[in-house]
Motif scaffolding. Sequence first.
Motif, mmCIF file in Angstrom:
data_model
loop_
_atom_site.group_PDB
_atom_site.id
_atom_site.type_symbol
_atom_site.label_atom_id
_atom_site.label_comp_id
_atom_site.label_asym_id
_atom_site.label_seq_id
_atom_site.Cartn_x
_atom_site.Cartn_y
_atom_site.Cartn_z
ATOM 1 N N HIS A 177 -32.639 -17.864 31.649
ATOM 2 C CA HIS A 177 -32.550 -18.638 32.213
ATOM 3 C C HIS A 177 -32.657 -18.594 33.647
ATOM 4 O O HIS A 177 -33.018 -17.669 34.245
ATOM 5 C CB HIS A 177 -31.683 -19.958 32.261
ATOM 6 N N ALA A 188 -31.900 -19.822 37.612
ATOM 7 C CA ALA A 188 -30.962 -20.208 38.069
ATOM 8 C C ALA A 188 -31.468 -20.752 39.869
ATOM 9 O O ALA A 188 -31.721 -19.898 40.244
ATOM 10 C CB ALA A 188 -29.381 -19.268 38.213
ATOM 11 N N ARG A 236 -29.066 -25.684 39.942
ATOM 12 C CA ARG A 236 -29.572 -26.202 39.482
ATOM 13 C C ARG A 236 -30.008 -25.080 37.846
ATOM 14 O O ARG A 236 -30.009 -23.990 38.307
ATOM 15 C CB ARG A 236 -31.618 -26.848 39.489
ATOM 16 N N ARG A 237 -30.273 -25.288 36.567
ATOM 17 C CA ARG A 237 -30.954 -24.662 35.571
ATOM 18 C C ARG A 237 -32.207 -24.427 34.732
ATOM 19 O O ARG A 237 -32.096 -26.017 34.324
ATOM 20 C CB ARG A 237 -29.121 -24.063 34.908
ATOM 21 N N GLY A 271 -33.058 -23.572 31.761
ATOM 22 C CA GLY A 271 -33.206 -22.933 30.715
ATOM 23 C C GLY A 271 -34.596 -22.695 30.070
ATOM 24 O O GLY A 271 -35.779 -23.207 29.515
ATOM 25 N N HIS A 318 -25.067 -16.113 38.831
ATOM 26 C CA HIS A 318 -26.567 -15.737 39.266
ATOM 27 C C HIS A 318 -26.355 -17.391 39.379
ATOM 28 O O HIS A 318 -27.400 -17.155 40.399
ATOM 29 C CB HIS A 318 -27.296 -16.595 37.859
ATOM 30 N N ASP A 319 -26.062 -18.363 40.386
ATOM 31 C CA ASP A 319 -26.282 -19.422 41.057
ATOM 32 C C ASP A 319 -26.609 -18.648 42.197
ATOM 33 O O ASP A 319 -26.501 -19.258 43.772
ATOM 34 C CB ASP A 319 -25.135 -20.195 41.271
#
Length: 542
Positions: free
Chosen positions: A316, A318, A333-334, A336, A447-448
């Motif tokens: 994904h 991030a 937001r993600r 994928g 990751h964020d």
Amino acid sequence: MGGLRELAAPFVAVGPSGVAVRDRLKHLTEQDETVLRLVGDHLGTVASRDLKARCAVGLDHDAEGWAARKRAVTGVSSSRWAGSITKATHDQWALARRGQLAHIQQLEAGVRMIAHRLSLPVGEKGSKHAPGGYASGREWHAKARRLHVLTDRLQAVRADWEAGVVRVVRGGKRLLNTRHHLKAARLTEEQWRTRWQAERRFLQADGESGKRFGNETIRVTPDGEISLRLPAPLVHLANAPHGRYVLASRVRFAHRGEQRADRIHTNRAVAYRIHEDTTRGRWYLTASWTNPVVQTVPLAAVRAGGVVGVDTNADHLAAWRLDTHGNPLGAPRRFGYDLTGSAAHRDAQVRHALIRLLHWASRHHLALAVEDLDFTRETTREKHGRRKRFRKLVSGMPVARLRARLVSMAAALGIPVVAVDPAYTSRWGTQHWQQPLTSTNRKTTRHDAAAVAIGRRALGHPVRRRTAPPPHDRSDRAGHRTVQAPPGDLGREGPRPRVPGPRTRSVRAGRGAKAGDQDTQHRSGRPAEHESWQQDSLPLSL
């Protein structure tokens, strides 16, 4: 902190230098397909002979040799086809040389890493920056044999590099090796032969500025009519004047059709390639041209409206929006994607994730901040030792595909892309941003947090958050309240703004005699008195 490497400055990524669009050739007659196969097979044979002659020359190639090869090809085709064939041969030889150099660098990295691990005692543990010794004597012995194999292979490749010897297969080495594994590839010998012949055909022509519609060899008119110049041995198949053959199919190029139409109306160069997809039984026409060099947007202008920090992961993207001061806005937001299955499926997944990211950034008129990742160097498995899960994670990240797709798709939408140094973004992002951005209603992943660190680095801010407030006394001996204020900003050491309302019972706010005199308020870096003063040394007798 002394072990940290110096960080590279962020920069605005340059957009793609060329454009390629493709359209299907529909309603081709049997005669059209027969002529295309005959022309492609004939020119493919000529291109194979020219490539063999070029590889035999090696490093002794010069302009006279190129001209001699072109004259030989012209006799069995035409002058225009000869120009396209010799140029394609030169590009293919140069590509093989670059791949050979990359192979040498990969072998050198493998030999260097194995030799390092062999020099360590068996069972010695490694660190975060370098792997340790091998786990057992059996593995040590196997890796010693592997080192000899790689060393011999490296010497052979180096000898080829110095002699200018390259090994190129027209049609592709992968398809050639598939011939020996037809059962695993689920192909019959006839199906493989059909695909092999299709890949070895030559039906491409470079454009020429100033010529009619930008290409005289394969001509495409504004209304979509396609005609090609037949080589000399096949000129009897022509159905139009001047030895040309006009196809029954018409093309329109729905994607970037206006750009192509502008080029052919002004007779600017457009290159074309015709190829057959034997699996689907279809024919396609690809048009390509180069873009003029465009001045990149200044970095200061890109930072003016904030950025979207993007962290690339194996499954994904991030992303988090940041304002000009480096503060995260809204929720992360993600986007994928699933990288299992065929190559076409993986590519579609990457494109779908990127287009959602770009549309989100376009709605807010923001630039993108990404890491300048490069996993092509030292990809040897020895670098990470027995960390199989981590090796699989790194090798599974589509870094090159994402980078190429992102830059080209962002340029088409007019979205700037800022590339930053990827060093320590995950570590520092987790350290400074994961816990403060986590609440009862939102769980912030590492990751964020890394996306926030990437965005702050692109904006020119340090990754760390604001410092703790100073002690509640008259001297700011703990430093300033924020690390984001540059030294030249007004207000860092200037008078504090007047606060409405009374502050004490005797003197109102902002009405004191020395309210704006920082020298009398014990501000950091300010003398408490106007004349110089030095403390006397204490007597030793006390």
